[in-house]
Design an enzyme around this catalytic site. Structure first.
Site, short mmCIF file in Angstrom:
data_model
loop_
_atom_site.label_atom_id
_atom_site.label_comp_id
_atom_site.label_asym_id
_atom_site.label_seq_id
_atom_site.Cartn_x
_atom_site.Cartn_y
_atom_site.Cartn_z
N HIS A 61 0.90 -1.10 0.33
CA HIS A 61 0.01 0.22 -0.02
C HIS A 61 0.82 1.36 -0.08
O HIS A 61 0.37 2.72 -0.94
CB HIS A 61 -0.87 0.03 1.54
CG HIS A 61 -1.98 -0.42 1.16
ND1 HIS A 61 -2.90 -1.82 2.20
CD2 HIS A 61 -3.01 -0.21 -0.29
CE1 HIS A 61 -4.05 -2.81 1.15
NE2 HIS A 61 -4.11 -1.36 0.29
N GLU A 85 -3.32 -16.87 -22.31
CA GLU A 85 -2.24 -17.25 -21.16
C GLU A 85 -1.45 -18.55 -21.46
O GLU A 85 -0.07 -18.30 -20.90
CB GLU A 85 -1.96 -15.86 -19.84
CG GLU A 85 -3.14 -17.21 -19.46
CD GLU A 85 -3.26 -15.79 -18.18
OE1 GLU A 85 -2.67 -15.60 -17.38
OE2 GLU A 85 -4.61 -16.06 -16.87
N ASP A 101 2.10 -14.53 -18.06
CA ASP A 101 1.92 -16.11 -17.72
C ASP A 101 2.28 -17.06 -19.57
O ASP A 101 3.31 -17.77 -20.02
CB ASP A 101 0.96 -16.83 -17.55
CG ASP A 101 0.38 -16.22 -16.65
OD1 ASP A 101 1.56 -16.97 -16.01
OD2 ASP A 101 -0.12 -16.12 -15.83
N CYS A 103 -3.15 -7.55 -21.04
CA CYS A 103 -3.86 -6.84 -19.84
C CYS A 103 -1.70 -7.39 -19.21
O CYS A 103 -2.24 -7.14 -18.10
CB CYS A 103 -4.44 -7.78 -19.57
SG CYS A 103 -4.57 -9.18 -18.88
C1 PEP Z 1 -0.36 -12.45 -17.31
O1 PEP Z 1 -0.27 -13.25 -17.08
O2 PEP Z 1 0.10 -11.53 -18.45
C2 PEP Z 1 -1.27 -11.41 -16.69
C3 PEP Z 1 -1.97 -10.18 -16.83
O3 PEP Z 1 -2.22 -12.23 -15.36
P1 PEP Z 1 -1.05 -12.27 -13.79
O4 PEP Z 1 -0.31 -11.33 -13.87
O5 PEP Z 1 -2.17 -12.34 -12.58
O6 PEP Z 1 -0.79 -13.28 -13.35
MG MG Z 2 -1.90 -14.86 -15.27
#
Ligand code: PEP
Ligand code: MG
Length: 580
Positions: A191, A433, A457, A504
């Site tokens: 935080h 992923e 991932d 993402c």
């Molecule tokens: C990813 O794997 O790119 C992702 C956005 O998920 P996390 O980083 O939460 O595994």
């Molecule tokens: Mg992921």
């Protein structure tokens, strides 16, 4: 002159004098009590909680003037934790079992909670132990009649150097006087780091032993962009940094002007530029940085409470609050992605030999349909409060999509039978992923409404390189031709089926990658809010036709080093600005 290296927690450069902030060391007495004194000790606990609550309420009023939503929410969460009936119950049980003074019992209960959180290898979940310690210190201060050390009323501008800055110390500090923050402990998702980013105070955390080395008044250069802290720099280093600081500040000022502008390419293609969040308190920063929505809300934060499962009500409240704050902009909430490197106590996850390839995310949810259904019901109920999209993580093949959709349909049927309102047509997407999903995106695209590529991932599984292992970090390469081919294939297959494709993973916020992703036709980029202006500037300065040409060239190349070199040169020639 001495250099320290830590974690880049909040960008920016600060040059100033050190202020060593020492929290009062609590010395906890330990003594036995009689059975008849248990109630007395419990009363002492209740009274300390009451006083600590008033103290936090006062802190809330003090920061209220500058009303940073997340700060108030964080303080509220401390009040909730202090007054949690579960905590009180645990104290009561331990008092009766152990017959020791309540300060000692409180410490044991808190250490137990923290130990459970520490079992988790997930950085975010781990960091939450700071909040638990912070709120318990307040109660202990009351029990021991100690005044809380604080950073309010600082006399002059300074760089705060401390072992570990508690979130409520960060909230209460005199923000105009704090030029930067350097701590021994802490990580990127603490935080303190999140608050430092939202207050735009440069911060480097995890510096190991800086607070033992630095003295009050030492000259400090703190570089939040590289994670470097230089103590008592020589003249030359100081002047180099003053120069860099000036350049950085101009760069930031220029970028802020982009907040209100659309992420539109030079030749008029509108890109959706969205934000990733882990906790609802991050919403203010999302809005401030001009995000078009939330492309990834990692719902794991709800599951971090040890020995407690978030019920439908609690989840629904959290989702509703984010949806309402976004006022109709889209909010993509990812269903539970625990396991692997995100272990949480209390979920009955057993030790696995190979957790990264193990019982995690959608695999866990599909084998625990009751748990999964609670989340889906909460999401459906929250859907009437905004523009919700639901996304399933770690999909490896079509059966998992079908099975997830079956449970989703059951949740819908149940709510209908109970007469509860929800949006019938929530877009449902999946994260791409896992390589097997990427290469079968032609099949998967027929089942869902959107794809979001999780490169964190995807890179890990494509190159077989543990994303958390520093020893082999050199292999973790977004520009590996294997990774790029999977991304390109996913976008092509999504588009052939007429569904949008976003990203993402961290690659979406990598300035070097933007041109490639634009050239491949990515529709949506989602990243931490603070990265949005920089990526928006690159998008606004690039023409799709040029980006397509870059993609044509790099897809002919054989290695990531060749591709990286080419991209760097291309950017230097194409843009009339420097990227960070
Ligand atoms: C990813 O794997 O790119 C992702 C956005 O998920 P996390 O980083 O939460 O595994
Ligand atoms: Mg992921």
């Amino acid at each position: 002159m001495k250099e320290f290296h830590g974690i880049m927690a909040s960008p920016g450069i600060a040059v100033g004098e050190a202020y060593i902030f020492k929290q009062i060391e609590l010395s906890i007495p330990k003594y036995s009590i009689k059975t008849e004194d248990v109630k007395k000790e419990m009363d002492r606990f209740d009274s300390a909680v009451e006083k600590a609550t008033v103290e936090v309420e006062n802190l809330k009023s003090a920061v209220n003037d500058n009303a940073h939503g997340r700060e108030l929410e964080l303080l509220d969460s401390h009040i909730l934790m202090m007054n949690d009936p579960e905590l009180k119950k645990q104290i009561n049980v331990s008092l009766n079992d152990q017959k020791r003074n309540v300060e000692w019992i409180l410490i044991q209960v808190i250490e137990d909670m923290i130990a459970q959180l520490k079992l988790s290898r997930d950085e975010y979940l781990n960091e939450r132990s700071m909040d638990i310690r912070d709120m318990s210190n307040r109660i202990l201060n009351q029990l021991l009649y100690q005044e809380q050390a604080s950073l309010t009323g600082l006399e002059k501008p300074c760089i705060v150097v401390t072992h570990n800055l508690m979130p409520s110390d960060a909230i209460g500090m005199d923000k105009d006087k704090v030029l930067g923050i350097a701590t021994d402990a802490g990580g990127k998702t603490s935080h303190t780091a999140i608050l430092a980013r939202s207050l735009e105070i440069p911060a480097v955390l995890g510096l190991m032993d800086i607070s033992r080395y630095v003295k009050d008044g030492d000259k400090i250069i703190l570089d939040g962009n590289s994670g470097k802290v230089i103590v008592n720099p020589d003249k030359k280093t100081r002047s180099v940094y003053l120069n860099t600081k000036e350049k950085w500040e101009k760069h930031e000022k220029d970028l802020l002007q982009l907040n209100r502008l659309a992420a539109e390419t030079k030749d008029g293609k509108l890109i959706n530029l969205e934000a990733n969040i882990e906790i609802p308190e991050e919403v203010n920063s999302v809005i401030f940085h001009g995000a078009d929505g939330i492309g990834l809300f990692r719902s794991e934060f709800l599951y971090i409470q040890p020995n407690k499962f978030p019920d439908e009500e609690e989840q629904c409240r959290a989702y509703k609050s984010v949806l309402e704050s976004l006022k109709g902009k889209s909010v993509t909430i990812r269903t539970l992605d625990l396991g692997g490197d995100k272990q949480v106590p209390g979920l009955n996850m057993t030790e696995e030999k190979n957790p990264i390839l193990g019982w995690r995310a959608i695999r866990y949810c599909l084998s625990q349909p009751d748990i999964f259904k609670i989340q889906l019901r909460a999401l459906l109920r929250a859907s009437v409060h905004g523009n919700l999209k639901i996304m399933f993580p770690m999909i490896s093949g079509v059966e998992e999509v079908e099975h997830s959709l079956e449970i989703y349909e059951t949740a819908k049927k149940e709510l209908k039978a109970e007469g509860i309102e929800f949006n019938e047509n929530i877009p449902i997407g999946i994260m791409i992923e896992i390589p097997s999903a990427a290469v079968t995106t032609d099949i998967l695209a027929k089942k869902v409404d959107f794809f979001s590529i999780g490169t964190n991932d995807l890179i890990q599984y494509t190159i077989a390189v543990d994303r958390g292992n520093e020893r082999i970090a050199y292999l973790y390469e977004p520009f590996h031709p294997g990774v790029l081919r999977l991304i390109q294939l996913t976008i092509e297959n999504g588009h052939k089926q007429g569904i949008p494709v976003g990203m993402c993973g961290e690659m979406a916020s990598n300035p070097l990658a933007t041109v490639i992703l634009l050239g491949m036709g990515l529709d949506e980029f989602s990243m931490s809010s603070i990265s949005i202006p920089e990526i928006k500037r690159i998008i606004r300065s690039t023409a799709i036709l040029d980006a397509e040409e870059v993609v044509g060239n790099i897809m002919e190349m054989k290695s990531y080093s060749e591709i990286t070199k080419y991209l760097k040169n291309w950017m230097r020639e194409y843009f009339d600005f420097e990227t960070y």
